[in-house]
Design an enzyme around this catalytic site. Sequence first.
Site, PDB file in Angstrom:
ATOM      1  N   SER A  10       0.833  -1.201   0.000  1.00  0.00           N
ATOM      2  CA  SER A  10       0.000   0.000   0.000  1.00  0.00           C
ATOM      3  C   SER A  10       0.871   1.255   0.000  1.00  0.00           C
ATOM      4  O   SER A  10       2.066   1.196   0.267  1.00  0.00           O
ATOM      5  CB  SER A  10      -0.921  -0.005   1.226  1.00  0.00           C
ATOM      6  OG  SER A  10      -0.134  -0.023   2.400  1.00  0.00           O
ATOM      7  N   CYS A  11       0.252   2.375  -0.317  1.00  0.00           N
ATOM      8  CA  CYS A  11       0.913   3.672  -0.243  1.00  0.00           C
ATOM      9  C   CYS A  11       1.014   4.065   1.222  1.00  0.00           C
ATOM     10  O   CYS A  11       0.065   3.825   1.959  1.00  0.00           O
ATOM     11  CB  CYS A  11       0.114   4.735  -1.000  1.00  0.00           C
ATOM     12  SG  CYS A  11       0.047   4.465  -2.780  1.00  0.00           S
ATOM     13  N   PRO A  12       2.061   4.637   1.707  1.00  0.00           N
ATOM     14  CA  PRO A  12       3.277   5.033   0.983  1.00  0.00           C
ATOM     15  C   PRO A  12       4.385   3.992   1.014  1.00  0.00           C
ATOM     16  O   PRO A  12       5.498   4.290   0.601  1.00  0.00           O
ATOM     17  CB  PRO A  12       3.702   6.290   1.729  1.00  0.00           C
ATOM     18  CG  PRO A  12       3.370   5.990   3.157  1.00  0.00           C
ATOM     19  CD  PRO A  12       2.075   5.182   3.074  1.00  0.00           C
TER      20      PRO A  12
END
Length: 76
Positions: A10-12
């Site tokens: 997932s981000c970040p």
Amino acid sequence: MSVIDLRGLSCPTNFVKAKLALELLDPGEVVEFLLDDGEPVKNVPRSLKAEGHRLLELKEEEGFYRLRIEKGEEIP
């Protein structure tokens, strides 16, 4: 040229891993990242470009994206 699979992250986290991978390269070297659709493919290329790296190619594959980046010059 190395290929780094960032799918499933997932981000970040995916951006951080991409940034760390680029730190190991010399300016001008090219690396490929595999990214998921959605937030990762929107944010990672934009963030790496903002850091001074050059986007060479962003290509959709079957269910993911292939991003080729050339490392930019070191900024002191």
